[in-house]
Design a protein around this motif. Structure first.
Motif, short mmCIF file in Angstrom:
data_model
loop_
_atom_site.label_atom_id
_atom_site.label_comp_id
_atom_site.label_asym_id
_atom_site.label_seq_id
_atom_site.Cartn_x
_atom_site.Cartn_y
_atom_site.Cartn_z
N THR A 235 -17.47 79.54 -9.35
CA THR A 235 -16.73 79.12 -8.30
C THR A 235 -15.65 80.01 -7.83
O THR A 235 -15.39 80.05 -6.54
N ALA A 236 -15.52 81.25 -8.34
CA ALA A 236 -14.91 82.49 -7.80
C ALA A 236 -15.27 83.12 -6.63
O ALA A 236 -14.51 83.61 -5.64
N MET A 237 -16.65 82.71 -6.38
CA MET A 237 -17.49 83.31 -5.10
C MET A 237 -16.61 82.70 -3.82
O MET A 237 -16.55 83.26 -2.87
N LEU A 238 -16.01 81.35 -4.08
CA LEU A 238 -15.37 80.83 -2.93
C LEU A 238 -14.29 81.60 -2.64
O LEU A 238 -13.95 81.52 -1.34
N ALA A 239 -13.39 81.99 -3.60
CA ALA A 239 -12.39 82.86 -2.99
C ALA A 239 -13.10 83.96 -2.10
O ALA A 239 -12.14 84.36 -1.11
N ALA A 240 -13.94 84.61 -2.53
CA ALA A 240 -14.51 85.87 -1.55
C ALA A 240 -14.89 85.44 -0.24
O ALA A 240 -14.39 85.93 0.68
N LEU A 241 -15.32 84.05 -0.08
CA LEU A 241 -15.77 83.57 1.04
C LEU A 241 -14.36 83.21 1.98
O LEU A 241 -14.69 83.44 3.15
N ALA A 242 -13.62 82.78 1.31
CA ALA A 242 -12.43 82.26 2.05
C ALA A 242 -11.78 83.54 2.58
O ALA A 242 -11.24 83.55 3.80
N PHE A 243 -11.75 84.61 1.75
CA PHE A 243 -10.83 85.89 2.39
C PHE A 243 -11.84 86.65 3.29
O PHE A 243 -11.30 87.07 4.24
N ALA A 244 -13.03 86.45 3.37
CA ALA A 244 -13.97 87.13 4.16
C ALA A 244 -13.95 86.43 5.47
O ALA A 244 -13.97 87.26 6.67
N ALA A 245 -13.55 85.23 5.50
CA ALA A 245 -13.51 84.44 6.68
C ALA A 245 -12.21 84.93 7.56
O ALA A 245 -11.99 85.03 8.64
N VAL A 246 -11.04 85.15 6.71
CA VAL A 246 -9.78 85.68 7.12
C VAL A 246 -9.97 87.24 7.68
O VAL A 246 -9.53 87.49 8.70
N GLY A 247 -10.65 87.93 7.04
CA GLY A 247 -10.77 89.08 7.04
C GLY A 247 -11.71 89.49 8.39
O GLY A 247 -11.30 90.39 9.18
N THR A 248 -12.69 88.51 8.69
CA THR A 248 -13.39 88.72 10.02
C THR A 248 -12.44 88.38 11.26
O THR A 248 -12.60 89.21 11.98
N ILE A 249 -11.50 87.32 10.81
CA ILE A 249 -10.53 87.27 12.07
C ILE A 249 -9.67 88.49 12.42
O ILE A 249 -9.41 88.91 13.52
N ALA A 250 -9.12 88.86 11.15
CA ALA A 250 -8.16 89.82 11.17
C ALA A 250 -8.71 91.01 11.79
O ALA A 250 -7.93 92.03 12.56
N ARG A 251 -9.89 91.45 11.50
CA ARG A 251 -10.48 92.66 11.99
C ARG A 251 -10.38 92.88 13.54
O ARG A 251 -10.52 93.92 14.03
N ARG A 252 -10.39 91.77 14.22
CA ARG A 252 -10.23 91.94 15.91
C ARG A 252 -8.63 91.92 16.17
O ARG A 252 -8.45 91.97 17.33
N ALA A 253 -7.84 92.08 15.40
CA ALA A 253 -6.34 91.56 15.52
C ALA A 253 -5.59 92.79 15.63
O ALA A 253 -6.25 94.17 15.01
N THR A 254 -4.46 93.01 16.07
CA THR A 254 -3.51 94.35 16.02
C THR A 254 -3.25 94.57 14.55
O THR A 254 -3.26 93.62 13.90
N PRO A 255 -2.92 95.86 14.16
CA PRO A 255 -2.34 95.87 12.93
C PRO A 255 -1.29 95.10 12.40
O PRO A 255 -1.37 94.52 11.14
#
Length: 286
Positions: A235-255
């Motif tokens: 179930t730790a893979m769910l943590a990776a998926l959750a952060f990946a979703a946040v990272g995808t959004i953050a990548r398009r944002a300002t620093p």
């Protein structure tokens, strides 16, 4: 001689000392300590509290020293709540607290438990003005402290170190180092002007951006790999998926916005990992 710059009295002094507690940066090391205890599968509350207090005092040391250097040495900040003497008193008190916690851990656990705490104070005290001037130490200092907090929290409970806490510590080290690269990119122009060699200054903001997300991606892939290998709960893979979703959004944002999103994403990442470990004993029943 006054300890607070703005006013005198017990209340003003207490507020000045408390001003150096920054919850956004305090929470991860303390949570990592408790996460380590949870990973151990048992919780001796007194020992857990001693270790958490040690981590609090270490991070407090970093905040006071960093504020002192930025205001009194470098002249970067416009104001600081503590006088120079107040900063020194705060550093003495926080250092004494770390030393006391180390002594208690040495007595009630062993020397390894104390030895795992000491580097966190060394990193904290020397972060400014020494470690924050080099791209490697400026990037990994805080994440390494969190990794040590996790391993130390585990060891205090289990009196041993296994692949599980080491694996999680490695993941947090790489993941948070990536976030730190993004965070440092906010100050690219100023850091460059004072020859502060962050990763962004060394390779440029665009390449630093690529490196940062590469590190975070590697950390998430490590979680998936270790979960598939049954080192981590599946179930730790769910943590990776959750952060990946946040990272995808953050990548398009300002620093600045990206840093805010990624730091909060790391809280979600840790929360899901805690839940994965906490409920793993129930897995055979599901």
């Amino acid at each position: 001689m006054a300890l607070a710059r703005a006013d005198r009295g017990v209340d003003a002094t207490a507020r000045a000392f408390w001003s150096q507690v920054h919850p956004v940066f305090m929470t991860p090391p303390l949570a990592a300590s408790l996460f380590g205890a949870i990973l151990a599968g048992r919780l001796e509350a007194t020992l857990a509290v001693v270790h958490v207090v040690a981590m609090f005092a270490a991070v407090y040391t970093a905040h006071v020293k960093d504020g002192y250097v930025d205001f009194y040495v470098r002249g970067e900040d416009d104001d600081h709540p503590l006088t120079e003497r107040g900063c020194r008193v705060a550093l003495v008190l926080s250092t004494a607290t770390v030393a006391l916690c180390c002594l208690l851990l040495f007595v009630f656990v062993d020397w390894v438990a104390a030895a795992l705490v000491l580097p966190t104070w060394v990193i904290a005290y020397h972060h400014a003005p020494q470690l924050d001037m080099h791209p490697v130490t400026a990037t990994v200092g805080y994440p390494l402290g969190i990794a040590l907090s996790l391993v130390g929290g585990f060891y205090v409970q289990a009196e041993t170190i296994t692949a599980v806490p080491l694996g999680f510590a490695l993941v947090f080290l790489v993941l948070l180092s990536g976030i730190k690269v993004i965070d440092d990119a906010q100050d690219y122009d100023y850091d460059r002007s004072i020859e502060k060699r962050t990763v962004a200054v060394l390779v440029g903001p665009r390449r630093a951006h690529t490196i940062a997300y590469g590190m975070m991606g590697a950390a998430l892939l490590t979680v998936v790999a270790l979960a598939l290998a049954r080192v981590f709960p599946p179930t730790a893979m769910l943590a990776a998926l959750a952060f990946a979703a946040v990272g995808t959004i953050a990548r398009r944002a300002t620093p600045e916005i990206a840093t805010m999103l990624l730091i909060r994403g790391s809280y979600v990442f840790l929360a899901v990992l805690v839940a994965a470990v906490w409920f793993e004993p129930l897995a055979p029943l599901i």
